[in-house]
Design an enzyme around this catalytic site. Structure first.
Site: not given
Length: 348
Positions: A188, A215, A274, A277, A300, A309
């Site tokens: 990020r 995150k 972003h 990414r 994630w 994806y």
């Protein structure tokens, strides 16, 4: 005096029977309304002290306690910003008086100002605070039902290698390296901009993001490919602590005028930093990277974030779909096809 005016707003100030001093904003410029709230709070404080009723906690009490308990959250700054927006609508309101209709009106206002998605962030925060007040703090008996707006699923925005080449030509050298590093690691913006040499081991070809920088609040191990290593090699010696600099000083922000200007000259629209990414993840998915591996590389927290994806994983999907053909080829399907052709030929 029990009522005081600061600027245009009235404030309440009195001592409860228990000896506790009560001070809060009345949230109004009307003295009559402020007096009514003052009398209500004073009466409730008497009932709490003399009759043993539960205190009439306000939204302000709950919002403050929530912020104190969630300083560890990655979205803590965002929560504070949203609470500042919410404050005029709920300040001074007693928690048990906050109902579904009142919350819905707040959501409608935000949806008109910005979008249903942004309104949902506001509604979700209100819901989270009220749930804590009921289920954890036991300040109120029930939680009003809060319904969120339906949000359209957004497509994943990513660039082709050719578009990236065009963009790189338009960027200044220091941002070229930052973009290359982002596309090589999937990190990020904040993790790229704030990367320190203490987080890099060039001998082992790895970098790492500490839990308080991620995150999902989980450490991320970042393997460094050849392009990322080339970027880091060019940064060596420019600053004792930070990896990415501009004129000898650490880069503070990547989404600058130079970035937006380069996008415009490259003819690339509707693209954010972003989305680099997303580009990294899309490229890996297209090359057959398993989604569980992609989830680990990208840090994630949930699989649902990576499922965006899945539709790009064409090579690996075809490879797996071929397994069914392998099973069928192990049967007498081939002989059946030959017999079908033979039978058809007899009709001519």
């Amino acid at each position: 005096m029990s009522l005081k005016k600061r600027g245009n707003t009235w404030y309440i100030d009195f001592v409860a029977p228990s000896g506790e001093r009560v001070r809060c904003s009345a949230g109004t410029t009307d003295k009559t309304q402020a007096q009514e709230l003052h009398d209500k709070l004073k009466a409730e404080s008497w009932r709490v002290d003399k009759l043993g009723e539960k205190p009439a906690y306000t939204w302000d009490d709950a919002a403050y306690k929530f912020l104190m308990e969630t300083t560890h959250k990655a979205t803590h700054k965002d929560d504070k910003s949203r609470l500042r927006w919410i404050q005029p609508y709920l300040t001074g309101k007693v928690l048990r008086d906050i109902d579904r209709e009142m919350i819905s009106r707040i959501g409608e206002i935000k949806a008109k100002q910005s979008s249903p998605a942004t309104a949902n962030r506001i509604l979700a925060l209100i819901r989270s605070i009220i749930r804590r007040a009921a289920l954890e703090w036991e300040w109120i008996e029930k939680v009003p039902r809060i319904r969120l707006y339906k949000e359209a699923k957004r497509r994943v925005r990513w660039l082709t290698p050719e578009q990236v080449k065009t963009l790189l030509v338009e960027l200044p050298p220091h941002q070229q390296d930052m973009v290359l590093f982002a596309l090589s690691t999937g990190l990020r913006q904040s993790n790229v901009v704030q990367l320190e040499w203490s987080q890099v081991d060039m001998n082992r070809r790895v970098a790492w993001i500490h839990p308080d920088q991620a995150k999902a609040r989980k450490a991320i191990l970042v393997p460094l490919n050849s392009v990322a290593m080339g970027v880091l090699t060019r940064q060596v010696g420019k600053h004792p602590e930070r990896v990415f600099t501009y004129h000898g000083k650490p880069v503070a922000w990547a989404n600058t005028k130079a970035w937006t200007g380069a996008l415009k000259r490259a003819g690339i629209e509707n693209f954010r930093w972003h989305d680099l990414r997303h580009t990294w993840a899309s490229w890996l998915a297209q090359q057959g990277t398993p989604l569980n591996v992609l989830q680990e590389l990208g840090g994630w927290e949930s699989e649902s974030m990576v499922r965006r994806y899945a539709h790009l994983s064409q090579p690996v999907l075809i490879e797996h779909s071929e397994l069914a053909a392998t099973m069928l080829n192990g049967t007498n399907m081939a002989q059946l096809e030959e017999k079908k052709v033979s039978d058809n030929s007899l009709t001519f």
